[in-house]
Design a protein around this motif. Structure first.
Motif, PDB file in Angstrom:
ATOM      1  N   ILE A  70       0.678  -1.215   0.002  1.00 13.51           N
ATOM      2  CA  ILE A  70      -0.013  -0.035  -0.110  1.00 13.51           C
ATOM      3  C   ILE A  70       0.884   1.308  -0.168  1.00 13.51           C
ATOM      4  CG2 ILE A  70      -0.097  -0.124   2.477  1.00 13.51           C
ATOM      5  CD1 ILE A  70      -2.967   1.153  -0.115  1.00 13.51           C
ATOM      6  N   ASN A  74      -1.665   2.494  -5.380  1.00 13.09           N
ATOM      7  CA  ASN A  74      -2.659   3.239  -4.845  1.00 13.09           C
ATOM      8  C   ASN A  74      -3.493   3.602  -6.336  1.00 13.09           C
ATOM      9  OD1 ASN A  74      -3.041   4.683  -2.130  1.00 13.09           O
ATOM     10  ND2 ASN A  74      -1.083   4.253  -2.420  1.00 13.09           N
ATOM     11  N   SER A 117      -7.362   2.928  -7.191  1.00 10.76           N
ATOM     12  CA  SER A 117      -8.369   3.840  -7.484  1.00 10.76           C
ATOM     13  C   SER A 117      -8.849   3.565  -8.849  1.00 10.76           C
ATOM     14  CB  SER A 117      -7.700   5.085  -7.774  1.00 10.76           C
ATOM     15  OG  SER A 117      -7.260   5.576  -6.406  1.00 10.76           O
ATOM     16  N   PHE A 131      -4.316   9.146  -8.857  1.00  7.07           N
ATOM     17  CA  PHE A 131      -3.927   8.766  -7.511  1.00  7.07           C
ATOM     18  C   PHE A 131      -5.049   8.385  -6.331  1.00  7.07           C
ATOM     19  CE2 PHE A 131      -2.361   8.864  -2.823  1.00  7.07           C
ATOM     20  CZ  PHE A 131      -1.255   8.044  -3.105  1.00  7.07           C
ATOM     21  N   LEU A 132      -6.170   9.558  -6.301  1.00  7.85           N
ATOM     22  CA  LEU A 132      -7.138   9.246  -5.309  1.00  7.85           C
ATOM     23  C   LEU A 132      -8.222   8.538  -6.025  1.00  7.85           C
ATOM     24  CD1 LEU A 132      -7.123  12.888  -3.707  1.00  7.85           C
ATOM     25  CD2 LEU A 132      -6.481  10.634  -2.823  1.00  7.85           C
ATOM     26  N   THR A 190      -6.846  14.914  -9.573  1.00  4.80           N
ATOM     27  CA  THR A 190      -7.178  13.861  -8.418  1.00  4.80           C
ATOM     28  C   THR A 190      -7.634  14.351  -7.233  1.00  4.80           C
ATOM     29  OG1 THR A 190      -6.485  11.787  -7.686  1.00  4.80           O
ATOM     30  CG2 THR A 190      -4.904  13.562  -7.638  1.00  4.80           C
ATOM     31  N   GLN A 191      -7.239  15.890  -6.919  1.00  5.37           N
ATOM     32  CA  GLN A 191      -7.258  16.443  -5.476  1.00  5.37           C
ATOM     33  C   GLN A 191      -8.629  17.203  -5.768  1.00  5.37           C
ATOM     34  OE1 GLN A 191      -3.767  18.090  -4.050  1.00  5.37           O
ATOM     35  NE2 GLN A 191      -2.442  16.267  -4.548  1.00  5.37           N
ATOM     36  N   PRO A 194      -6.472  12.859   2.378  1.00  2.00           N
ATOM     37  CA  PRO A 194      -7.346  12.158   1.641  1.00  2.00           C
ATOM     38  C   PRO A 194      -7.930  10.904   2.490  1.00  2.00           C
ATOM     39  CG  PRO A 194      -4.971  11.842   1.031  1.00  2.00           C
ATOM     40  CD  PRO A 194      -5.009  12.881   2.078  1.00  2.00           C
ATOM     41  N   VAL A 217      -8.018   7.198   1.063  1.00  2.66           N
ATOM     42  CA  VAL A 217      -6.526   6.600   0.995  1.00  2.66           C
ATOM     43  C   VAL A 217      -6.178   6.301   2.245  1.00  2.66           C
ATOM     44  CG1 VAL A 217      -3.945   6.985   0.465  1.00  2.66           C
ATOM     45  CG2 VAL A 217      -5.702   8.061  -1.025  1.00  2.66           C
ATOM     46  N   ARG A 269      -8.292   3.067   2.857  1.00  5.05           N
ATOM     47  CA  ARG A 269      -7.701   1.834   2.334  1.00  5.05           C
ATOM     48  C   ARG A 269      -6.488   1.292   2.502  1.00  5.05           C
ATOM     49  NH1 ARG A 269      -7.271   4.251  -3.815  1.00  5.05           N
ATOM     50  NH2 ARG A 269      -5.403   5.142  -3.640  1.00  5.05           N
ATOM     51  N   ALA A 270      -5.645   2.265   2.981  1.00  2.00           N
ATOM     52  CA  ALA A 270      -4.322   1.867   3.557  1.00  2.00           C
ATOM     53  C   ALA A 270      -4.569   1.068   4.848  1.00  2.00           C
ATOM     54  CB  ALA A 270      -3.607   3.051   3.931  1.00  2.00           C
TER      55      ALA A 270
END
Lengths: 490, 490
Positions: free
Chosen positions: A38, A44, A48, A162-163, A183-184, B401, B404, B407-408
C-alpha cells in the motif's frame, strides 16, 4: 518537437475517430507498478482504477507477485492473453523505456506514463524522454506523460489518478499541467455536485500536450466547458488556433500560474514547461477567446456557471434576499462584475404584492425581510422575478438557519426525537421547490451564502443543479464571465 | 447631529468607564416584543438571548401574556422590581417612542431598538426618529438602532440578534451597518473556530453610530482586530480620527459597499446611510490606516490572520506542499499579493535531507511529493522550515485524503469496523502535531486546501488556531495584508 505535435488538422467530426479516443476510453488495461504494498504509488493508482469499477479487463504486470489486488498478475506484458488498449506505468524511471518497448512489440498503442525522472529533472532525464518519444514514434504509441496522472473519464469509469473518484460524471473537461488538479478536485467537485467529463493530466507532454487534449475535449459530447491549468505553453500558435475554433462552440476557462515571477519559479521546477510574462499570456488567451481566472476556486466557479447555465439575454441581475446586508454586498459585487441591477416592471411589482411584507423592499435587491409563508421564498417569488422582462439573471441569497427551524418546530409541539427529521424534510422541500423553479427558468440562476456546503439544504440545491457560491462576489464574477462569453460569441 | 455624536474625546482608559460598556455588558435586561408566538421576530430574539445563557435577570414585558418563554412577564416596564441596565425593543414602530419614554422614566439608561419604520422609510419615519433622539437626550439614554440587531458580546453571554450564537467567544470586533453580518456569521465563524469579541449592529445610528462602536472596540481588551461593514458614513472626520488612533494599536479591516452605483443603490434603501464615490472612501480608509477588503469572505479572512498571527519579520513566504500544482498556484498567489519566495538556507537544506524523497524538491515551494513517514509533514518538516532565517511566514498545503487513509488501514489488516475511528485518530494526531508546531512558531503560519471545513482534520487544525483557507489566493492575500499592516504601523 514530438511526432504527435505534427498533426495539423483539428478533429471535429465524431469523437470516436479522435486520436485520443482510445486512450480516454480503453476497453482493457495493462498496469505496471501496482502491487500489494500500500506504500507504493502504483498500488494506490491501481486501487483507484479498480474502485471506480472499470468495466474492461485489467492485467497487472509484476516481476514477483502472482496475484495483485485480487487480479492474476503477469511477469511480462508479452505474456498477456490479449493486447490491451492502454498501458499504465508507475515504474522506476529506468524501467519505463524498456517496458514501453515491450508494450510496442505487443501491439499496445496507448500509454499513460505516471513515472517521473525525465525532462523535469537534470542529468539523463531529457535523454531518456527523447528515447521515449522515439519508441512511441516507432510503434505508433499515443503516450500521455511522463510525470503525469493520466486520465479521468468518469463516463467510462476510467481513473488512472492517485485518489479514488468521488461523485458523478459531469460536464467539465480539463487539461492540466498538474495532476493534482484532477485527482485532488474529485472531492471538492463531488461536494458541489459537479464532475469531470474527461480530465487529462499531461505532465511533461513528451508526446501528447495540452493542445491535443483541448482538441479532444472540444469534440467530446459530454464536455460542456473546458478548464485549463497552464504553467507554460510550447505550441503557442497551435494552442491559439485550436482554442479559438473550440471557444465558439464551448467556453474555455484557464488559469496560468507562470505570470508572476514567483509562479514562474514554481512552475518550471514542476514540469519543466516554459513560462512567459503575464501580459503575453493575457494576449494569447484574448486571441484564443479563453476566459482567464486568477485562482483554482474561480476556475471551478466559472466552469460551473459557463457549463450549465443558459445564455443570458442582457446584463441585468435581480437579487432576491431576505437580509439587507447580504443583498447590498451582492449588489456591489454585481456592479464590480460589470453587470446591472434593473428596476422591476410594474407588472412584477404587482405580482409580488401578496408575498412582500410591509418591512420588505421591492427595489432591486428584492429584500423580503421575511416571507409570510416561508416556502414562498423558494416558489413562487423567484418565479415571479424570473418572469420580469428586465431580469436577465437571478441571484438568490439562501440562509437556512437550522437552529431557528428546530426551535420553531419545538414550539409547534413537535416531539424532540422528531425535530431533526422534520427539519431535514422541511429544508429538503424548500431546496427541491427552488430546484424546480431553476429547472424551468430558462435564465441563469445562482445562489450564494456563507454556510457549509455540507448542509442538507445546500446539498439538495446543488444536486438540483443550482450553482451555489460561498460569497456573492464569486457568484457575480461567474455571472459576469457568462455574460462576456456569450457577448463575445455573439 | 444626535446628542451622542457630540462626544469629542476618545476613551482609551479602561473599558469599564466607556459610555458603551453597560450597553454591551448589561447586568439585567427588560425585553419588549417577545412572546410565545414563534412567528414573531421578538420571540426569536428573546429565545436567542436566553439560549446563550445570559447570566443576569431578563424581564419580558407583554400586554397580555403572564409567562413568556418560561419567564414571568410584566405588563409595563414601570412595574419591574428593579431598574434593568438595558432595554431591548422589538415592537411595532408606533409603540417604540412611548415605551422608550417609560424606560427613561424608570431610569433605564441603555437601549437596543430593533424595530424598523424610522429614517429608513419615508413618511413619518424621520420625524419619529427625531423624537426618539429627543427622548434619549432628555433621559440620558445610550441607544443603538433603530432598525438594527443590537449587540453580540459572547464574552458576556449577551446576544440581542436574531439567530442563536454558535461557537466560542473570540477576538474579532465588529461594527456593522447590517445586522445580518453579526447574526448570520455566527455559524460561519464557529465552523472556522473564530468568534466575535463584541459585535454591534448600528442600524440607523440615531444616537450611537459606527464611530462610537469603533471607539469602544478600540478599548475592548478581548478585541484584537476590528471589522467594519459600511454602507455610508455621516461623521467622516470623527471616523478618520478615531480609526487612526486605534489602528496603531490594533488592525481595522473594512468593507464599503456604497462604492459602485449598484451597491450605493442597495445600501441607501437599507439603512438610509449616505454613500459616496468609491475613491472618496479609498481616501478615507487610507488616511485612517484602515485595510479595505472587497468581500465579506475577505473581511473574515483578513480579520482571522490580522487578529491572531504575530508580526512577520519580512515578506518572505515559504510554501510547504506535497503536490506541484497546489504549490505553484500558491507561489503565484504569493507573488500577486506582493510577497516573496525566498530560497532556503544551506542549513535548512541540510536539515531537510532526511525527510525529502528523491522525487521531492527543496526549492521554494518545498514540494515533498510524499513523506517517508507521513507524520513528518506535520512535524518536524514545518519546524525546520520555520527555523530558516529567510522564512518570515509559512504557508502549508493540507490534503487529508480520507479514502486513501481508509484503504491503507484496510490493507494493513485493520478490521472494517475499526477503520473509521482509526482514520479519525490518525488525522487528529496529524492536525494536533501541526497545531503544536504552530503554537511555538513565533512566525505567521497559514494553511490552505480546497476541502470541506467540516472534515475532522480541518476542524482540529482550526481549533488549534491555524487559519485555514479554501484557496491559496485567499491565504496569500491575508498574509499580504498582515505584512502591509505591520509595515505601516512600523
Amino acid at each position: 518537437m514530438p511526432w504527435w505535435c505534427c498533426r495539423k488538422e483539428i478533429n471535429v467530426t465524431g469523437i470516436q475517430t479522435h486520436p485520443l479516443y482510445r486512450l480516454a476510453n480503453p476497453g482493457s488495461i495493462v498496469f505496471f507498478g501496482g502491487s500489494n504494498n500500500i506504500g507504493a504509488m502504483g498500488t494506490n493508482i491501481l486501487m483507484s482504477l479498480l474502485a471506480m469499477g472499470f468495466e474492461g479487463q485489467v492485467f497487472p504486470v509484476h516481476p514477483k507477485e502472482k496475484i495483485v489486488q485480487g487480479l492474476t498478475a503477469y511477469t511480462s506484458v508479452l505474456d498477456l492473453p490479449i493486447t490491451p488498449d492502454l498501458a499504465v506505468m508507475v515504474l522506476p524511471t529506468v524501467l519505463v523505456n524498456p517496458t514501453l518497448e515491450h508494450c510496442g512489440q505487443k501491439g499496445i498503442r496507448n500509454a499513460v506514463v505516471v513515472s517521473g525522472g525525465f525532462k523535469e529533472v537534470g542529468g539523463q532525464g531529457p535523454v531518456l524522454e527523447k528515447q521515449m518519444v522515439e519508441i512511441c514514434r516507432r510503434h505508433g504509441i499515443t503516450l500521455i506523460g511522463p510525470n503525469c496522472l493520466g486520465v479521468a473519464n468518469p463516463h467510462h469509469k476510467l481513473n488512472t489518478t492517485f485518489l479514488p473518484f468521488e461523485g458523478k460524471p459531469g460536464f467539465i473537461g480539463m487539461a492540466s499541467q498538474s495532476g493534482s488538479f484532477l485527482t485532488q478536485m474529485f472531492n471538492t467537485m463531488a461536494r458541489h455536485h459537479i464532475g469531470f467529463s474527461t480530465a487529462f493530466s499531461v505532465g511533461n507532454s513528451a508526446c501528447i500536450d495540452i493542445v491535443d487534449c483541448l482538441d479532444y475535449l472540444g469534440s467530446c459530447p459530454h464536455t460542456k466547458v473546458i478548464t485549463l491549468y497552464i504553467e507554460g505553453l510550447v505550441r503557442g500558435r497551435a494552442f491559439v488556433e485550436t482554442a479559438r475554433a473550440i471557444a465558439r462552440q464551448k467556453p474555455i476557462v484557464a488559469i496560468y500560474v507562470g505570470g508572476s515571477a514567483t509562479g514562474r519559479k514554481a512552475g518550471s521546477s514542476h514540469t519543466g514547461a516554459m513560462a512567459g510574462p503575464d501580459r503575453l499570456y493575457d494576449g494569447i488567451f484574448r486571441q484564443a477567446g479563453i476566459i482567464r481566472v486568477q485562482s483554482i476556486t474561480e476556475l471551478l466557479d466559472f466552469a460551473w456557471v459557463l457549463g450549465s447555465l443558459p445564455a443570458p439575454r442582457g446584463r441585468g441581475v435581480v437579487i432576491q434576499t431576505h437580509s439587507g446586508g447580504p443583498g447590498a454586498v451582492a449588489a456591489d459585487a454585481v456592479g464590480r462584475a460589470g453587470l446591472e441591477l434593473p428596476d422591476l416592471s410594474a407588472k412584477t411589482l404587482e405580482a409580488l404584492k401578496p408575498f412582500v411584507p410591509h418591512t420588505g423592499s421591492v427595489a432591486n435587491p428584492v429584500d423580503l425581510t421575511f416571507s409570510k409563508n416561508p416556502l414562498d421564498f423558494f416558489d413562487p417569488i423567484p418565479k415571479v422575478l424570473l418572469e420580469d422582462e428586465n431580469t436577465a439573471m437571478l441571484m438568490v441569497y439562501f440562509l437556512t438557519p437550522l437552529p431557528v427551524i428546530r426551535r420553531a418546530l419545538a414550539m409547534m409541539g413537535v416531539a424532540a426525537d422528531r425535530i431533526e427529521s422534520e427539519a431535514d424534510q422541511m429544508v429538503t422541500q424548500q431546496a427541491q421547490a427552488f430546484g424546480r423553479v431553476f429547472e424551468q427558468a430558462g435564465k441563469p440562476v445562482v445562489g450564494y451564502n456563507w454556510r457549509s456546503t455540507e448542509e442538507r439544504f445546500s446539498q439538495v440545491l446543488m444536486e438540483s443543479g443550482v450553482p451555489l457560491f460561498g460569497d456573492p462576489q464569486r457568484a457575480a464574477r461567474a455571472l459576469g464571465a457568462l455574460v462576456r462569453y456569450h457577448q463575445w460569441r455573439g
